[in-house]
Design an enzyme around this catalytic site. Structure first.
Site, PDB file in Angstrom:
ATOM      1  N   LYS A  70       0.863  -1.175   0.000  1.00 50.51           N
ATOM      2  CA  LYS A  70       0.000   0.000   0.000  1.00 50.51           C
ATOM      3  C   LYS A  70       0.906   1.234   0.000  1.00 50.51           C
ATOM      4  CE  LYS A  70      -3.883   1.904   2.749  1.00 50.51           C
ATOM      5  NZ  LYS A  70      -4.717   1.675   3.950  1.00 50.51           N
ATOM      6  N   SER A 145      -9.674   1.648   3.107  1.00 53.73           N
ATOM      7  CA  SER A 145      -8.818   2.465   2.281  1.00 53.73           C
ATOM      8  C   SER A 145      -7.784   1.688   1.472  1.00 53.73           C
ATOM      9  CB  SER A 145      -8.078   3.464   3.166  1.00 53.73           C
ATOM     10  OG  SER A 145      -7.213   2.794   4.062  1.00 53.73           O
ATOM     11  N   SER A 169      -9.766  -0.880   7.201  1.00 57.43           N
ATOM     12  CA  SER A 169      -9.195  -0.620   5.876  1.00 57.43           C
ATOM     13  C   SER A 169      -8.496  -1.800   5.221  1.00 57.43           C
ATOM     14  CB  SER A 169      -8.228   0.560   5.940  1.00 57.43           C
ATOM     15  OG  SER A 169      -8.946   1.763   6.010  1.00 57.43           O
TER      16      SER A 169
END
Lengths: 478, 476
Positions: A70, A145, A169
């Protein structure tokens, strides 16, 4: 070469049927083929990945396995933006502990994935750069997210990716994209090098296609880190050894006092079906209560923004990242932050600043901390009666682009089942437990005791063995 | 109307640790700008603080030496504000749970001992240093100082005069130096002081409106600045005016204080517990170790010098004002020198030479044992005190021992009567006038005769012996 599980890749490599470079090439080919549509990656380091694959030595546990991070995990010399304009050209001078650990284990980083800006959001629509699509339905969001990491694994572009989970997330996008997403116990994995959103809630974890892979990756990234004072002294464990496939006598907690009115009927049916399967496999179902969890979303939306308002103060245009011109220092600050941050980030900075202001601190921040303690105590009491707690991961399957982005409250409520585990610091996992009629994945969430990932993974793995279906690979064609 | 002055001081002291409080960077003063920095102290995204144990140790020492109650379970908080020299946009500090509270130090004011209360001692990180271009076109920031550990010492408003403020500050400094906590060099910024000062009519309980005096960078200016404030506020109040609550700074050029005219909006620092650090716990054993490691403190030492070594109060004060002076003095005494002689030599000769040449005693060219050797030569009558002073200067320049210098320079004093009689008799023969004067009752006239002998011996004759020989001959 199809990218499926980490385990399958490792077996193939061990038999010398394939080389690490083969898998990097396979990963890059999948990305080239699919990412034009999925848009999971913000940065692909093809040449670097090839070089790393060719230079591999030793006998690490993930030797030769490609993966993605990420884009809020710092990578020395490689852009790390947290999907924000304010860090658009930022190249960190150091690497996150998890990146170093994965490199030491022989993993090969291929690129950085899209996310909601600074991990604030539940659909990845808050990225300043691009929209990531759900590989199962391209007009649906991948969740967030960590939407880029979830989509990259779901689309078979990498066998695993890391995300971060502050209020769901990892688990929610895993649920939306039909993959396994694990949020470890707070303190299990070092946060050093994770661009902070809310320090007391953030935790790094893996996206994988199987629970066993999640155990592999957790083993590689967990452990005490002297660079993170909040990382726990617990030694790294052999998590794969816990995967016995047996749930006989395991007590599954079902929460009876959650408000299920907002839960999609198909989601509810799939979760009930999963509980029945576990029961059939020998698990015992017990009813438990988490009376304060109804306040979890409100509590979270005071604590997380409060910490974020402080954590994001460093993006001031002085030392790195974006700097807008200004006649005075104040003007430079205001323009840099006005132009650099997106609307959701600004909203949370405002909420957090307000919650910490003198005169409001006691009513908001302090009260939220007290509620957090009550929520944690609820779990302690519940774990007297059960070993894992089962709920839907999210109340709905993936929604369409734009459906909730203008209604922040609706968006926040999508995390109603995942947020409590962050407030209590507990490990949670999302495992696919079905598909809706329209072909969207549904996730089952399990939450375990602090530092008892072994039991959590055992339960999730056992469910995976008895659930009776294989997740179909999404059809994404370039 | 008569007014009473009320002063409280906030003192920042940089701790003498090898590395910064939350990262491994060095802390040495004077390094080229932005060379003692890393991603952590520059506040790069994703970095985290790790508490330096040595910083806690020194803060504990300080709080203990200042007679504080130690909070063995305390925490760090974030103090949020924007400024370019504050990389994270917040300072990690301690808000409602400082490491030490409710302490005091004692100072001697006009011969009387006075206790000044200490509200709290807390641990925090220093900020960087901003350097503004004189034309205002730009500002440069040096982050070397960012993350250097600091303690803030907040006094009670117990200080009643500018002189007491200076004495308090000197007291803090010597305690810090004694315990090896800090260099306390105001000119290098390792000790910084802000003062709150207000006046109130004598007898009134409530405090008056205060002014805050900032950026005072020498001990002398603390007193000067506060003296000016007393004058200024007295004038305002005497004319029926009110003191404006504001921040002022001491202006060296005019020796006055001037309003900093910063918009006096109240800062809201939005303190909250630092989530990146765990609670700071000091167990009993650690605290015990710290207590036992504390040296004799300045005031205790001073009392001992007066009571046990029988030194005058003045000597005791000077010798204990700096740990290095006290250590030097004690080493001379330990070498067998009588305390008063040791005190005289250290105070006048050693400190005189050190001050004139800008030397610290830790780097003084004459070691305490060497000074002891010199004093022994004088006491034994081998050289006169005046010769001793000259020998000392040569020792300072060459680093040689007293005996060597005396031999090389031919400084030995002539005390042998046989060697002096001829010279004495010649002096008497050549100065009948002086002899006559003496016999007529002018006792001072003998001085001229002694002077003749000293001149003839190039100062080497023992004056006492010469005196005796002359008297034996002219009194008859």
């Amino acid at each position: 070469m199809t990218i499926h599980s980490v385990k399958a890749i490792l077996e193939s490599l061990q038999k010398k049927e394939t080389s690490p470079l083969d898998w990097v090439e396979a990963s890059l080919a999948e990305i080239a083929n699919k990412d034009g549509k999925v848009q999971a990656f913000l940065h692909v380091d093809a040449e670097g990945a090839r070089q790393r694959a060719q230079a591999l030595e030793g006998s690490g546990g993930l030797l030769g396995v490609p993966y993605a991070l990420k884009d809020n995990l710092c990578t020395e010399g490689m852009p790390t933006t947290a999907a924000s304009r304010i860090l658009e050209n930022y190249i960190p001078p150091y690497s996150a502990t998890v990146a170093n650990k994965l490199a030491a284990a022989g993993g090969v980083l291929v690129g950085k994935t899209n996310m909601d800006e600074f991990a604030m959001g539940s659909s990845t629509e808050n990225s300043a750069f691009q929209k990531t699509r759900n590989p199962y339905h391209l007009d649906h969001v991948p969740g967030g997210s960590s939407g880029g990491s979830a989509a990259a694994v779901a689309a078979g572009m990498v066998p695993f990716a890391l995300g971060s989970d502050t209020g769901g997330s990892i688990r929610q996008p895993a649920s939306f994209c039909g993959v396994v997403g694990l949020k470890p116990t707070y303190g299990r994995v070092s946060r050093f090098g994770l661009i902070a959103f809310a320090s007391s809630l953030d935790q790094i974890g893996p996206f994988t296609r199987t629970v066993e892979d999640a155990a592999y990756v957790l083993q590689a990234i967990s452990g005490h880190d002297p660079l993170d004072s909040t990382s726990a002294p617990q030694p790294t464990e052999d998590f794969t050894a816990a995967l016995t496939g047996d749930v006989k006598g395991l007590r599954i907690g079902v929460v009876t006092d959650f408000d299920m009115s907002g839960v999609d009927p198909e989601v509810k049916a799939a979760v009930d079906g999963a509980i029945a399967k576990l029961q059939a496999a020998g698990a015992e179902v017990v009813e438990i209560q988490l009376p304060h969890s109804q306040y979890a979303v409100a509590t979270y939306y005071l604590i997380a923004p409060a910490e974020a308002s402080s954590n994001l103060a460093r993006y001031d245009g002085v030392r790195y990242g974006k700097r807008a011109a200004g006649e005075t220092l104040l003007e430079m600050y205001e323009r840099t932050r006005s132009e650099g941050f997106g609307i959701e980030v600004k909203r949370r900075i405002m909420i957090g600043t307000y919650a910490l202001s003198s005169g409001y601190y006691d009513a908001y921040y302090l009260r939220a901390q007290k509620m957090r303690t009550l929520i944690r105590q609820d779990y302690e009491a519940a774990f007297e009666k059960c070993d894992v707690i089962v709920t839907p991961t999210a109340p709905t399957p993936a929604f369409r682009f734009g459906e909730k982005v203008d209604n922040p409250l609706q968006m926040y409520l999508n995390d109603v089942f995942t947020i409590p585990a962050n407030l209590a610091g507990l490990p949670g996992i999302s495992v696919p437990c079905g598909l809706t009629q329209s072909g969207l994945p549904i996730g089952l969430q399990m939450v375990g005791r602090a530092f008892d990932e072994r039991t959590l993974l055992r339960a999730a793995h056992a469910y995976e063995q008895v659930r009776g279906f294989e997740m179909p690979a999404p059809e994404v064609n370039g | 109307m008569a007014f009473e002055t009320v002063i409280g001081l906030e003192v920042h002291v940089e701790l003498k640790t090898k590395s910064k409080i939350f990262c491994g960077c060095r802390t040495d003063f004077g390094a080229p700008p932005n060379t003692n920095v890393c991603p952590v102290c520059l506040g790069h995204p994703g970095t985290l603080p790790v508490l330096n144990q040595e910083a806690v140790e020194l803060a504990l020492k300080a709080a203990t030496a200042l007679n504080c109650k130690i909070n063995q379970d305390c925490k760090f908080d974030r103090k949020n504000y924007f400024y370019p020299d504050l990389p994270k946009g917040y300072q990690i500090s301690q808000y409602d749970q400082p490491i030490g509270e409710h302490g005091y130090i004692e100072i001697d004011v006009n011969g009387e001992r006075k206790r000044i209360g200490i509200v709290r001692v807390h641990l925090e990180e220093d900020a960087g240093k901003s350097m503004h271009a004189p034309d205002g076109s730009h500002t440069l920031v040096d982050y070397n100082r960012t993350g250097v550990p600091l303690i803030e010492i907040v006094s009670e408003p117990d200080i009643r005069s500018p002189e007491e403020a200076r004495l308090y500050l000197e007291g803090i400094r010597s305690i810090m130096q004694y315990c090896g906590i800090s260099d306390c060099r105001m000119e290098e910024g390792s000790l910084r002081c802000d003062a709150n000062i207000s006046l109130r009519p004598v007898g009134q309980k409530e405090f008056g409106q205060k002014a805050e005096l900032k950026n005072i960078n020498s001990f002398r200016f603390v007193q000067k600045g506060l003296e000016y404030e007393v004058e200024r506020q007295t004038q305002i109040l005497s004319q029926g005016g009110t003191v404006v609550q504001e921040t002022r700074r001491f202006d060296e050029a005019t020796q006055t204080t001037v309003s900093m005219r910063s918009k006096e909006e109240a800062h809201d620092y939005r303190y909250f517990p630092e989530p990146d650090l765990v609670r700071l716990r000091v167990d009993d054993a650690w605290l015990q170790r710290v207590r036992e490691s504390l040296p004799e403190l300045p005031l205790q030492k001073r009392d001992r010098y007066q009571n046990e070594l029988q030194l005058p109060a003045y000597d005791a004060g000077v010798l204990t004002s700096d740990i290095e002076i006290a250590q030097y003095f004690e080493a001379v005494v330990d070498a067998g020198i009588d305390p008063k002689s040791a005190s005289n030599w250290v105070m006048s000769d050693v400190l005189g030479y050190a001050n004139a040449n800008g030397l610290t005693l830790s780097a003084f060219p004459v070691a305490p044992a060497q000074l002891a050797g010199l004093i022994q030569q004088v006491t034994a009558g081998k050289i006169s005190i005046k010769q001793g002073r000259d020998v000392f200067k040569i020792m300072c320049e060459t680093g040689k021992d007293a005996v060597t210098v005396i031999r090389e320079q031919g400084f030995e004093q002539i005390s042998d009567e046989g060697a002096l009689i001829a010279i004495v008799e010649e002096a008497i023969a050549n100065n009948p006038k002086s002899v006559e004067d003496y016999r007529a009752g002018k006792e001072k006239a003998i001085g001229a005769l002694v002077g003749q002998v000293m001149k003839a011996t190039k100062g080497k004759a023992n004056p006492a012996v010469v005196n005796k020989l002359i008297l034996e001959r002219i009194q008859a």
